[in-house]
Scaffold this motif. Structure first.
Motif, mmCIF file in Angstrom:
data_model
loop_
_atom_site.group_PDB
_atom_site.id
_atom_site.type_symbol
_atom_site.label_atom_id
_atom_site.label_comp_id
_atom_site.label_asym_id
_atom_site.label_seq_id
_atom_site.Cartn_x
_atom_site.Cartn_y
_atom_site.Cartn_z
ATOM 1 N N VAL A 33 92.749 66.686 60.129
ATOM 2 C CA VAL A 33 92.846 67.135 61.696
ATOM 3 C C VAL A 33 93.457 66.125 62.671
ATOM 4 O O VAL A 33 94.331 66.132 63.374
ATOM 5 C CB VAL A 33 91.571 67.430 61.904
ATOM 6 C CG1 VAL A 33 91.325 67.762 63.575
ATOM 7 C CG2 VAL A 33 90.911 68.650 61.405
ATOM 8 N N LEU A 34 92.764 64.584 62.143
ATOM 9 C CA LEU A 34 93.307 63.552 63.017
ATOM 10 C C LEU A 34 94.834 63.406 62.838
ATOM 11 O O LEU A 34 95.563 62.658 63.664
ATOM 12 C CB LEU A 34 92.748 62.107 62.558
ATOM 13 C CG LEU A 34 91.045 62.335 63.134
ATOM 14 C CD1 LEU A 34 90.256 61.051 62.581
ATOM 15 C CD2 LEU A 34 90.822 62.641 64.337
ATOM 16 N N LYS A 35 95.364 63.808 61.562
ATOM 17 C CA LYS A 35 96.920 63.691 61.388
ATOM 18 C C LYS A 35 97.508 64.413 62.281
ATOM 19 O O LYS A 35 98.593 63.998 62.974
ATOM 20 C CB LYS A 35 97.181 63.668 59.906
ATOM 21 C CG LYS A 35 98.467 63.092 59.347
ATOM 22 C CD LYS A 35 98.592 63.640 58.103
ATOM 23 C CE LYS A 35 98.149 62.902 57.130
ATOM 24 N NZ LYS A 35 98.778 62.905 55.663
ATOM 25 N N LEU A 45 101.976 68.165 73.423
ATOM 26 C CA LEU A 45 101.921 69.796 73.425
ATOM 27 C C LEU A 45 100.461 70.013 73.811
ATOM 28 O O LEU A 45 100.090 70.956 74.765
ATOM 29 C CB LEU A 45 102.218 70.151 71.979
ATOM 30 C CG LEU A 45 104.054 70.192 71.562
ATOM 31 C CD1 LEU A 45 103.840 70.757 70.126
ATOM 32 C CD2 LEU A 45 104.394 71.627 72.401
ATOM 33 N N LEU A 46 99.575 69.453 73.321
ATOM 34 C CA LEU A 46 97.875 69.696 73.734
ATOM 35 C C LEU A 46 97.899 69.557 74.945
ATOM 36 O O LEU A 46 97.229 70.407 75.932
ATOM 37 C CB LEU A 46 97.131 68.666 72.857
ATOM 38 C CG LEU A 46 97.061 68.958 71.623
ATOM 39 C CD1 LEU A 46 96.398 67.760 70.674
ATOM 40 C CD2 LEU A 46 96.583 70.501 70.971
ATOM 41 N N LEU A 85 93.392 73.162 66.030
ATOM 42 C CA LEU A 85 93.144 72.387 67.454
ATOM 43 C C LEU A 85 93.637 73.551 68.552
ATOM 44 O O LEU A 85 93.419 73.489 69.705
ATOM 45 C CB LEU A 85 93.755 71.440 67.508
ATOM 46 C CG LEU A 85 93.338 70.200 66.392
ATOM 47 C CD1 LEU A 85 94.321 69.041 66.371
ATOM 48 C CD2 LEU A 85 91.893 69.960 66.902
ATOM 49 N N LEU A 86 94.445 74.582 68.174
ATOM 50 C CA LEU A 86 94.979 75.664 68.955
ATOM 51 C C LEU A 86 94.643 77.192 68.348
ATOM 52 O O LEU A 86 94.509 77.138 67.186
ATOM 53 C CB LEU A 86 96.556 75.673 69.059
ATOM 54 C CG LEU A 86 97.190 74.278 69.737
ATOM 55 C CD1 LEU A 86 98.753 74.433 69.728
ATOM 56 C CD2 LEU A 86 96.678 74.205 71.197
ATOM 57 N N ALA A 103 87.020 72.887 69.065
ATOM 58 C CA ALA A 103 87.549 71.664 67.760
ATOM 59 C C ALA A 103 87.680 70.413 68.639
ATOM 60 O O ALA A 103 87.461 69.481 68.075
ATOM 61 C CB ALA A 103 88.970 72.476 67.539
ATOM 62 N N ILE A 104 88.273 70.269 70.043
ATOM 63 C CA ILE A 104 88.371 69.093 70.627
ATOM 64 C C ILE A 104 86.999 68.348 70.706
ATOM 65 O O ILE A 104 86.748 67.298 70.395
ATOM 66 C CB ILE A 104 89.042 69.395 71.856
ATOM 67 C CG1 ILE A 104 90.508 69.991 71.643
ATOM 68 C CG2 ILE A 104 89.237 67.887 72.757
ATOM 69 C CD1 ILE A 104 91.567 69.491 70.977
#
Length: 122
Positions: A33-35, A45-46, A85-86, A103-104
């Motif tokens: 996830v961190l990757k 994008l986020l 994350l999305l 998720a964040i």
């Protein structure tokens, strides 16, 4: 990148910053996830999606601000979606992407030292 959903993000019972060892499988999931975060285009994008007036955006909304091609933007969105994350919603021929706040928040919680967590909740 393997599919890592929010349920898997929240699995580690111990934060990597808690002073106790994190399990190998939990560390591997969290690293995946961190990757997804560890790319400037994905961070942008986020940010672009979060700051859009509707809180969502399509690929066509994101290509010009990033200065990247549609296939490249689609690739980054897929990575962020697979990381949990999305979320993606298909409407006709377009797909719209939204941040998954839980998720964040789960990532932030895992990376917040325990002393800071206790202080923040008071």
């Amino acid at each position: 990148m393997q599919d890592v959903g929010i349920a898997e993000i929240t699995k580690p019972a111990i934060s990597p910053l808690a002073g106790e060892p994190i399990e190998r499988a939990d560390a591997e999931r969290l690293a995946g996830v961190l990757k997804a975060f560890a790319d400037p285009a994905r961070l942008r994008l986020l940010s672009l999606i979060q700051s859009s007036p509707e809180g969502e955006a399509s690929v066509s909304d994101l290509t010009a601000p990033l200065g990247l091609s549609q296939p490249t933007v689609s690739h980054h969105l897929r990575v962020l979606t697979e990381a949990g994350l999305l979320e993606r919603e298909k409407r006709g021929v377009w797909a719209y992407y939204r941040i998954v706040p839980a998720a964040i928040a789960a990532i932030a919680e895992l990376l917040t030292p325990p002393r800071k967590r206790a202080t923040k909740t008071r």
